[in-house]
Scaffold this motif. Structure first.
Motif, short mmCIF file in Angstrom:
data_model
loop_
_atom_site.label_atom_id
_atom_site.label_comp_id
_atom_site.label_asym_id
_atom_site.label_seq_id
_atom_site.Cartn_x
_atom_site.Cartn_y
_atom_site.Cartn_z
N GLU A 27 -4.54 -6.26 7.57
CA GLU A 27 -4.45 -7.31 6.66
C GLU A 27 -5.80 -8.38 6.95
N HIS A 28 -6.59 -8.03 7.98
CA HIS A 28 -7.95 -8.75 8.26
C HIS A 28 -8.97 -8.72 6.93
N THR A 29 -8.94 -7.62 6.40
CA THR A 29 -9.81 -7.51 5.38
C THR A 29 -9.01 -7.60 3.81
N TRP A 30 -7.80 -7.94 3.78
CA TRP A 30 -7.10 -8.07 2.54
C TRP A 30 -8.03 -8.82 1.50
N ASN A 31 -8.15 -8.21 0.32
CA ASN A 31 -8.69 -8.87 -0.88
C ASN A 31 -8.05 -8.81 -2.00
N TYR A 32 -8.46 -9.88 -2.97
CA TYR A 32 -7.74 -9.95 -4.23
C TYR A 32 -8.05 -8.82 -5.26
N GLU A 33 -9.16 -8.07 -5.10
CA GLU A 33 -9.43 -7.13 -5.90
C GLU A 33 -8.35 -5.56 -5.69
N ARG A 34 -8.60 -5.17 -4.75
CA ARG A 34 -7.94 -3.93 -4.06
C ARG A 34 -7.07 -3.94 -3.04
N MET A 35 -6.93 -5.44 -2.53
CA MET A 35 -5.91 -5.70 -1.34
C MET A 35 -6.12 -4.75 -0.05
N MET A 36 -5.28 -3.93 0.09
CA MET A 36 -5.47 -3.37 1.53
C MET A 36 -6.45 -2.05 1.63
N ASN A 37 -7.41 -1.98 0.58
CA ASN A 37 -8.11 -0.81 0.29
C ASN A 37 -9.13 -0.72 1.66
N PHE A 68 -7.30 0.97 -5.14
CA PHE A 68 -5.96 -0.09 -4.72
C PHE A 68 -5.07 0.35 -3.85
N PHE A 69 -4.61 -0.43 -3.04
CA PHE A 69 -3.34 -0.06 -2.25
C PHE A 69 -2.80 -1.42 -1.67
N ASN A 70 -1.54 -1.41 -1.56
CA ASN A 70 -0.98 -2.65 -0.98
C ASN A 70 0.55 -2.36 -0.64
N THR A 71 1.14 -2.65 0.66
CA THR A 71 2.62 -2.37 0.87
C THR A 71 2.64 -3.19 2.10
N THR A 72 4.13 -3.54 2.75
CA THR A 72 4.21 -4.13 3.85
C THR A 72 3.47 -3.52 4.87
N PRO A 73 2.74 -4.40 5.64
CA PRO A 73 1.82 -4.01 6.79
C PRO A 73 2.59 -3.28 7.73
N HIS A 74 3.86 -3.55 8.06
CA HIS A 74 4.49 -3.10 9.37
C HIS A 74 4.99 -1.49 8.96
N VAL A 75 4.90 -1.01 7.68
CA VAL A 75 5.10 0.23 7.52
C VAL A 75 3.87 1.24 6.75
N ILE A 76 2.79 0.61 6.94
CA ILE A 76 1.66 1.14 6.41
C ILE A 76 1.20 2.58 7.16
N THR A 77 1.46 2.66 8.36
CA THR A 77 1.46 3.79 9.02
C THR A 77 2.05 5.01 8.59
N LEU A 78 2.98 5.00 7.71
CA LEU A 78 3.72 5.96 7.02
C LEU A 78 2.93 6.60 6.02
N PRO A 79 2.59 5.82 5.12
CA PRO A 79 1.40 6.47 4.05
C PRO A 79 0.09 7.01 4.82
N LEU A 80 -0.31 6.40 5.67
CA LEU A 80 -1.46 6.68 6.54
C LEU A 80 -1.20 7.92 7.10
N GLY A 81 -0.11 8.25 7.89
CA GLY A 81 0.31 9.75 8.46
C GLY A 81 0.11 10.80 7.11
N ILE A 82 0.98 10.47 6.14
CA ILE A 82 0.81 11.30 5.05
C ILE A 82 -0.52 11.58 4.30
N SER A 83 -1.23 10.49 4.27
CA SER A 83 -2.71 10.88 3.70
C SER A 83 -3.70 11.74 4.67
#
Length: 275
Positions: A27-37, A68-83
């Motif tokens: 979330e340190h680079t969260w932005n209003y255009e693409r959020m967590m990208n 664009f991507f955005n979800t709860t930061p505490h579970v972000i590693t699940l989609p990261l692992g899938i990716s």
């Protein structure tokens, strides 16, 4: 979890741990255009560098994860692992692998995952930690803030760590089974439809635009907004979202669109046209 899994590609436990550590600053680079990208790509970099030694393939993969991507930061590693698993499969068979499925799966799971993550971490665990910490802090006990941080953060970081391996294992096994059964194209289409459905629901839920102008007087008076809702509920937010989408495709800068919308809304609200 990680030590019991047999890695069959170029990705090892070492890269997945780097993905985990990279996701901490999501979330340190969260932005209003693409959020967590930006944060998503940063966390993916160690894996992408290992998967794609060719610079051009690496650049293409980086661009893919700047969407664009955005979800709860505490579970972000699940989609990261899938990716990571999907990118690894793509690198092994670039000609036949449907690259669009990587983005489609991310889009499809971010909404439901955010609902689960927000409910547990923000709606339950944080409240529990706050209750314990506050009760002690009100008594002047230094353990109040300490226990608050421990009760909330220990489960959060443990969950992040486990989910990156779970996501990779699930993604790898799932993709292999899907390819062998020949249903990968069907899954990709289904994920795409689900992703569009989530985007549509977000538009209806998060975009607010109403016309409060009243027609008639007394008990028979009605508003323009009620007439529009009687035709198609949520029509104005949909049209506004479509307009923004068209402007973005025409390379209009997001900040220009944002300030223009702010100015128009202020003027229209002043004259009672919009609410």
């Amino acid at each position: 979890m990680s030590s019991n899994y047999e890695y069959k590609g170029v990705i090892t436990e070492k890269e997945l741990k780097k993905v985990f550590f990279g996701a901490i600053s999501m979330e340190h680079t969260w932005n209003y255009e693409r959020m967590m990208n930006d944060g998503y790509l940063y966390a993916m970099l160690p894996a992408l560098k290992k998967i794609y030694p060719d610079p051009e393939d690496f650049k293409e993969a980086c661009k893919r994860h700047l969407e664009f991507f955005n979800t709860t930061p505490h579970v972000i590693t699940l989609p990261l692992g899938i990716s990571v698993a999907m990118e690894e499969k793509r690198a092994q068979d670039m000609e036949n692998f449907d690259t669009a499925s990587i983005s489609n799966v991310k889009t499809a799971i971010m909404g439901p995952l955010a609902g689960i993550g927000d409910s547990f971490f923000w709606g339950t665990l944080r409240i529990l930690a706050t209750g314990v910490g506050t009760s002690l802090a009100l008594q002047g006990n230094i353990l109040g803030p300490i226990l608050f941080l421990l009760i909330f953060n220990v489960p959060a970081f443990v969950m992040r760590y486990l989910l990156v391996f779970a996501g990779y294992k699930f993604g790898s096994d799932f993709i292999t089974s899907a390819e062998e059964s020949g249903v990968m194209d069907l899954i990709s289409k289904a994920a795409s439809i689900l992703g569009l459905t989530v985007a549509g629901a977000m538009t209806a839920e998060m975009v607010y635009l109403t016309v409060p102008i009243t027609i008639g007087s007394g008990e028979s008076a009605t508003t323009v907004q009620s007439i529009i809702d009687g035709i198609i509920p949520g029509l104005l937010p949909l049209l506004l979202t479509g307009l923004v989408y068209v402007l973005l495709n025409k390379k209009v800068k997001p900040l220009v669109i944002m300030f223009a919308m702010m100015a128009i809304c202020v003027v229209c609200a002043y004259f009672g046209i919009l609410a």
